[in-house]
Write a protein that holds these residues in place. Structure first.
Motif, short mmCIF file in Angstrom:
data_model
loop_
_atom_site.label_atom_id
_atom_site.label_comp_id
_atom_site.label_asym_id
_atom_site.label_seq_id
_atom_site.Cartn_x
_atom_site.Cartn_y
_atom_site.Cartn_z
N ASP A 117 2.43 -22.93 1.26
CA ASP A 117 2.82 -22.94 -0.15
C ASP A 117 2.28 -24.17 -0.86
N LYS B 158 0.31 -26.54 -5.47
CA LYS B 158 1.18 -25.41 -5.14
C LYS B 158 0.43 -24.10 -5.25
N ARG B 159 0.84 -23.18 -4.40
CA ARG B 159 0.22 -21.86 -4.41
C ARG B 159 0.68 -21.09 -5.64
#
Ligand SMILES: [Zn+2]
Length: 95
Positions: free
Chosen positions: A25, A37-38
């Motif tokens: 993530d 962040k993903r």
């Protein structure tokens, strides 16, 4: 391998190929090393029809790996001038 999108808070968005089992993530940004962040993105689904998609894929594949021709190949053989298709008997003939 699926492609995942990430957003760095300092730079911009980037994408990473990663196996599904190893997707994280948060990854370090390739430019600044900051935590990224993903992003939740839409899956890549083809909007083209299957035949159009095959053509696009085939074109991309031949651009990357062009088929190598080693010989000029045989010319199409001419038959004796007649056809075996009975429907051709009904075609108009030159006088
Ligand atoms: Zn960054």
């Amino acid at each position: 391998m699926p492609l995942y999108a990430y957003r760095c808070s300092h730079c911009s968005d980037f994408e990473l190929h990663s196996p599904m089992q190893q997707v994280r993530d948060e990854v370090p940004c390739p430019d600044c090393g900051g935590a990224s962040k993903r992003l939740i993105t839409a899956p890549y689904l083809s909007r083209a029809s299957s035949s159009a998609y095959k053509l696009i894929e085939g074109t991309a594949r031949t651009a990357a790996e062009p088929a190598v021709v080693t010989s000029p190949g045989a010319w199409p053989r001419r038959s004796s001038g007649t056809t075996s298709n009975p429907l051709h008997q009904k075609l108009p003939r030159p006088d």
